[in-house]
Design an enzyme around this catalytic site. Structure first.
Site, PDB file in Angstrom:
ATOM      1  N   CYS A 176     -15.097   9.285  17.981  1.00  0.00           N
ATOM      2  CA  CYS A 176     -14.123   9.986  17.132  1.00  0.00           C
ATOM      3  C   CYS A 176     -14.686  10.312  15.751  1.00  0.00           C
ATOM      4  O   CYS A 176     -14.051  11.042  14.984  1.00  0.00           O
ATOM      5  CB  CYS A 176     -12.857   9.154  16.979  1.00  0.00           C
ATOM      6  SG  CYS A 176     -12.340   8.350  18.490  1.00  0.00           S
ATOM      7  N   HIS A 316      -7.502   9.275   8.715  1.00  0.00           N
ATOM      8  CA  HIS A 316      -7.780   9.285  10.154  1.00  0.00           C
ATOM      9  C   HIS A 316      -6.430   9.204  10.877  1.00  0.00           C
ATOM     10  O   HIS A 316      -6.211   9.911  11.847  1.00  0.00           O
ATOM     11  CB  HIS A 316      -8.682   8.106  10.508  1.00  0.00           C
ATOM     12  CG  HIS A 316      -9.142   8.100  11.936  1.00  0.00           C
ATOM     13  ND1 HIS A 316      -9.812   9.150  12.502  1.00  0.00           N
ATOM     14  CD2 HIS A 316      -9.008   7.159  12.914  1.00  0.00           C
ATOM     15  CE1 HIS A 316     -10.090   8.872  13.769  1.00  0.00           C
ATOM     16  NE2 HIS A 316      -9.606   7.680  14.048  1.00  0.00           N
ATOM     17  N   GLU A 327      -6.229   1.208   7.882  1.00  0.00           N
ATOM     18  CA  GLU A 327      -6.596   2.304   6.977  1.00  0.00           C
ATOM     19  C   GLU A 327      -5.819   2.183   5.662  1.00  0.00           C
ATOM     20  O   GLU A 327      -6.369   2.404   4.580  1.00  0.00           O
ATOM     21  CB  GLU A 327      -6.328   3.664   7.637  1.00  0.00           C
ATOM     22  CG  GLU A 327      -6.873   4.829   6.810  1.00  0.00           C
ATOM     23  CD  GLU A 327      -6.889   6.160   7.552  1.00  0.00           C
ATOM     24  OE1 GLU A 327      -6.254   6.274   8.622  1.00  0.00           O
ATOM     25  OE2 GLU A 327      -7.532   7.108   7.050  1.00  0.00           O
ATOM     26  N   LYS A 348      -3.085  14.389  12.417  1.00  0.00           N
ATOM     27  CA  LYS A 348      -2.878  14.025  13.829  1.00  0.00           C
ATOM     28  C   LYS A 348      -1.391  13.916  14.169  1.00  0.00           C
ATOM     29  O   LYS A 348      -1.016  13.932  15.338  1.00  0.00           O
ATOM     30  CB  LYS A 348      -3.595  12.710  14.149  1.00  0.00           C
ATOM     31  CG  LYS A 348      -5.121  12.829  14.122  1.00  0.00           C
ATOM     32  CD  LYS A 348      -5.812  11.560  14.586  1.00  0.00           C
ATOM     33  CE  LYS A 348      -7.324  11.665  14.477  1.00  0.00           C
ATOM     34  NZ  LYS A 348      -7.831  11.592  13.086  1.00  0.00           N
ATOM     35  N   HIS A 353      -5.008  13.758  18.597  1.00  0.00           N
ATOM     36  CA  HIS A 353      -6.375  13.300  18.359  1.00  0.00           C
ATOM     37  C   HIS A 353      -7.344  14.085  19.238  1.00  0.00           C
ATOM     38  O   HIS A 353      -7.312  13.973  20.458  1.00  0.00           O
ATOM     39  CB  HIS A 353      -6.461  11.804  18.671  1.00  0.00           C
ATOM     40  CG  HIS A 353      -7.700  11.142  18.129  1.00  0.00           C
ATOM     41  ND1 HIS A 353      -8.802  11.840  17.706  1.00  0.00           N
ATOM     42  CD2 HIS A 353      -7.996   9.827  17.950  1.00  0.00           C
ATOM     43  CE1 HIS A 353      -9.728  10.994  17.293  1.00  0.00           C
ATOM     44  NE2 HIS A 353      -9.265   9.767  17.427  1.00  0.00           N
ATOM     45  N   PHE A 412     -14.178   5.164  17.792  1.00  0.00           N
ATOM     46  CA  PHE A 412     -13.979   4.090  18.742  1.00  0.00           C
ATOM     47  C   PHE A 412     -15.261   3.250  18.849  1.00  0.00           C
ATOM     48  O   PHE A 412     -16.347   3.794  18.933  1.00  0.00           O
ATOM     49  CB  PHE A 412     -13.636   4.686  20.106  1.00  0.00           C
ATOM     50  CG  PHE A 412     -12.907   3.727  20.958  1.00  0.00           C
ATOM     51  CD1 PHE A 412     -11.549   3.549  20.808  1.00  0.00           C
ATOM     52  CD2 PHE A 412     -13.580   2.957  21.885  1.00  0.00           C
ATOM     53  CE1 PHE A 412     -10.877   2.626  21.567  1.00  0.00           C
ATOM     54  CE2 PHE A 412     -12.907   2.046  22.646  1.00  0.00           C
ATOM     55  CZ  PHE A 412     -11.557   1.876  22.491  1.00  0.00           C
TER      56      PHE A 412
END
Lengths: 426, 424
Positions: A176, A316, A327, A348, A353, A412
């Site tokens: 990602c 993110h 985050e 997102k 995503h 990931f």
């Protein structure tokens, strides 16, 4: 030598997007500014029986067909990339640049998954010890190109060939974080003089059964939703997983002086890049967001900026319990008492995503937002999570000028990237 | 810039790690190459008789238990993960980097990773569960219930970056990173990016790794369909004959090479002697439609950039380790490029190629070549078996100061790197 290199400025002279919200940059940004969702029930494959049946699909009619060498690879991911690239290089006027050996490409892409029937056919030809190649060839039922479909470097090769780029060509596969890392590496290559121009970004389409069940099996996808459009709800208390999507984003990065000399329109500037590894667990983010902190601080250091210089953060923000909490903690750790004053939002919530495309798509939306003085919203903010207590630009876009922003991407396995972007002032 | 500051800014190698078909330590591999041994054998682990070529240079003697992996983690590991873990550990140990030597957030790791493939037999439980009366396979049953029999971590095992992340986790490497894939250029890109991260100050020490794919039915099928495999290959060397017109094909290999890199000043501060200097890098792209290799122009441009960035001329290169994988079109382009760049200086220039004895290790190849080049610089000898003119065993005493290492991909990328002796 190093200080001289660091003085080379890198600007963005072109951008292209294709996302569930729109067929180009303008359309995607406008829909996002209206708080629209691109998430709906998946029609690309049969989702009956799966706990998650929604995703962010790109309208097939928006995608470029394949011509020339691209025809050898009937890949949806490659079509997404090609579509975004066409807009980006068109807006940058890439064709007019003479020294093609000074133009490189860096693309985040992970190749295509085989279909379930193809995997089962393959399984039928495998007895646990040997793959019967003679029978596969004789039957002709298994598409031989499947053995090559997951080769990620095909994307950068086709891109460089079709755009006549003779400079460095990088194929980035950092999950990602791939789109962000591709832009970050391209930024570095221009800054250190390896290239004058780089076509960079990423794209992926994991909206197929094999790509999808991977995330179903690790229980990462949203499975509790009444309306697909409300399933992706980063930072909201009722978030319960991310929504898989597809899309691509491509930018044209250019040495500042090079861009000025040819009179290119400059839409923004890359100020810094940072990357890190969580070094924690394969399936979990670091509980205190340590890796995210390192990447954000590295980007700020690289840009020679202090935390107080940042006026917006493109998060993110996946809509998973873990990411959004860690985050938030990372932003608080880096920005201290100022953290709550910095607007931070997640694209997102509207797009889903896009894996290898996410970092590039979000960087482009951040740049357009700075140009238009609009901060895109995080939609589906209905139930406040007391642990997520920053300014997430809830539900409605905000008209507010901002000069310097960060765009976070956390991959990931624990690979993190952060881009520091700025409005261009000459 | 004065001479001292220039020297301090140089990127030096302070540690190496190597695993390949000839051994799992540098010493083992070095001893094997100077003894003239080949790592090419009959393929083990699965029956490869149905393929056009049933020999390869596979790694032996690595297991997850001895490397300290938990059973849960080893479920998603394959040979490539083990090779990377072993090589990174050895390289860090060689460079005397323990947990206190470098701040962990300033320890970078860049890797070129080969293709990571599906393990077909892992689907078996789901296929069995999805059978129904009178039918071999029922898709609705598979989509509804059968897929749940697949191990939850099965999809992870196929992500290109997972092995990389496992190593970062196990060794607490928190610094800058990128994963490139999957061909030989990606290993060189890892080295180049590690160089730049040091020179820009993002990292205090940087690891650059190249990891081959695991040899499997999938990888052999991909190589065969790409027209890479020779027919009638036999165990031993001689299957890959670079620069020979009459043969077209390569033998796959497994391996991993790792370099620990630092600025000279940082190594000096730690009291660690540099093994060699990485002084130049050049990258280029060029592909003609349908060709499985970069153009002559692209290969030449990469070499010229590498040589000029090392601030030397072609005649200063003492030795070339060519990509030379036995594929006729690519090898022909490489030899033409060598002739173009080196001209008369190239007439007596030794050209080595490791793929005849180590197989085509793709992403690993250039880093393995650099590790071997470090040994050559330090030992002052060249293993004769690596010579492109197919000599046999033994060594040729020949002090070398500067070595050029080439890498290319079948997709059109060309990368060259210049390595110098530490005192050059």
């Amino acid at each position: 030598m190093l200080k001289e290199i660091a003085k080379r400025r890198v600007v963005i002279t072109g951008a292209g997007l294709v996302t569930p919200l729109g067929r180009n940059c303008g359309e995607t940004f406008d829909k996002a500014a209206q708080g629209c969702s691109g998430i709906d029930y998946i029609t690309a494959f049969d989702t009956a029986g799966l706990p998650c049946r929604i995703g962010g699909q790109v309208d097939d009619s928006w995608l470029e067909g394949h011509e020339g060498a691209w025809q050898r690879f009937p890949s949806r991911g490659l079509r997404l990339l090609r579509t975004a690239a066409r807009e980006a290089v068109g807006s940058a006027g890439l064709a007019e640049i003479q020294r093609r050996e000074r133009i490189g490409c860096a693309i985040g892409f992970h190749g295509d998954n085989p279909s379930v029937p193809d995997l089962l056919l393959l399984h039928r030809h495998f007895d646990g010890n040997a793959l019967d190649m003679h029978r596969i060839a004789a039957e002709g039922t298994y598409p031989a190109t499947n053995f090559l479909a997951r080769k990620p470097d095909v994307a950068v090769s086709l891109m460089a060939t079709s755009l006549d780029c003779g400079g460095p060509a990088l194929s980035v596969t950092s999950a990602c974080a791939a789109g962000s890392q591709a832009i970050g590496e391209a930024f570095r290559m221009i800054r250190n003089g390896s290239a004058d121009v780089m076509v960079a970004g990423g794209g992926d389409s994991q909206l197929n059964f094999v790509g999808f069940i991977g995330f179903v099996l690790i229980k990462a996808l949203s499975s509790k939703y009444r309306e697909p459009q409300k399933a992706s709800r980063p930072f909201d208390r009722k978030r319960n997983g991310f929504v898989m999507s597809e899309g691509a984003g491509i930018v044209v990065l250019e040495d500042h002086d090079h861009a000025r000399a040819r009179g290119a329109r400059i839409m923004g500037e890359v100020l810094g890049y940072g990357a890190s590894a969580d070094a924690y667990r394969i399936t979990d983010t670091h509980p205190k967001g340590l890796g995210a902190c390192i990447a954000i601080r590295a980007a700020l250091d690289d840009a020679d900026l202090a935390p107080d210089d940042i006026q917006y953060i493109n998060a993110h923000g996946t809509s998973t319990t873990q990411n959004d909490l860690t985050e938030t903690l990372a932003v608080k750790e880096v920005f201290g008492t100022s953290a709550k004053q910095i607007p931070l939002s997640s694209n997102k919530s509207m797009i889903g995503h896009t894996i290898g495309g996410a970092g590039a798509i979000e960087a482009i939306l951040t740049l357009v937002g700075m140009e238009r003085s609009i901060m895109l919203p995080t939609i589906n903010q209905e139930f406040r999570d007391p642990k997520c207590d920053l300014d997430y630009v809830p539900n409605e876009a905000r008209l507010q000028a901002h000069e310097r922003a960060l765009s976070n991407s956390f991959g990931f396995g624990g690979q993190n990237a952060c881009l520091c972007l700025g409005r261009y002032h000459g | 810039m004065d001479a001292d500051s220039s020297r301090n800014d140089r990127v030096v190698i302070t540690g190496t790690g190597l695993v390949c078909s000839l051994g799992t330590t540098i010493q083992e591999v070095w001893n094997a190459v100077i003894s003239g041994r080949s790592g090419v054998r009959q393929i083990e682990g699965f029956n490869a008789q149905g393929f056009q070529c049933s020999v390869a240079a596979q790694v032996q003697g690595l297991d997850s238990e001895s490397l300290g992996f938990e059973p849960r983690d080893s479920r998603i590991m394959d040979v490539h993960s083990l090779m990377l873990m072993k090589s990174v550990r050895d390289a860090l140990s060689h460079a005397a980097i323990d947990n206190s030597a470098v701040p962990r957030e300033k320890l970078a790791l860049f890797a070129g990773m080969g293709m990571v493939d599906y393990r077909i037999d892992d689907l078996l439980p789901a296929v069995v569960k999805s059978g129904s009366a009178g039918k071999l396979f029922d898709y609705r049953s598979f989509y509804g219930e059968g897929y749940k029999e697949i191990h939850p971590l099965w999809p992870l095992s196929m992500l290109n970056n997972i092995s990389f992340c496992q190593v970062a986790i196990a060794l607490d490497i928190q610094g800058e990173n990128t994963v490139f894939s999957p061909d030989a250029d990606s290993g060189s890109c890892a080295v180049a990016e590690a160089m730049w991260s040091l020179q820009e100050g993002s990292a205090v020490a940087a690891l650059a790794a190249g990891v081959s794919e695991t040899i499997s039915p999938f990888s052999l099928a991909r190589a065969q369909l790409s027209g890479m495999l020779p027919s009638g290959a036999a165990p031993g060397d001689g299957n890959v004959r670079p620069f020979y017109n009459e043969q077209n094909g390569t033998v796959l290999g497994e391996g991993c090479g790792v370099l620990v890199m630092e600025l000279h000043s940082a190594a000096e501060k730690r009291g660690v002697p540099p093994l060699a200097v990485l002084s130049g890098c050049g990258r280029s792209f060029g592909k003609e439609d349908g060709a499985g290799a970069p153009t002559v122009r692209a290969i030449s441009a990469a070499m010229e950039k590498a040589i000029s960035s090392a601030e030397i001329g072609p005649c200063d290169i003492d030795l070339i380790i060519a990509h030379a994988d036995g594929m006729a079109a690519g090898d022909m382009n490489e030899i033409k490029a060598l002739q173009q760049v080196f001209g008369d200086c190239g007439r007596d220039l030794p050209v080595l190629c490791s793929k005849a004895v180590l197989g085509q290790t793709r992403a690993a190849a250039p880093v393995i070549d650099l590790v071997l080049a470090v040994s050559m610089l330090r030992e002052g000898t060249i293993p004769v078996i690596l010579r492109a003119d197919r000599s046999n065993s033994g060594v040729m005493d020949m002090p070398v100061r500067r070595i050029l290492v080439n890498a290319r991909s079948c997709e059109g990328q060309a990368v060259s790197l210049v390595l110098e002796e530490a005192g050059a």
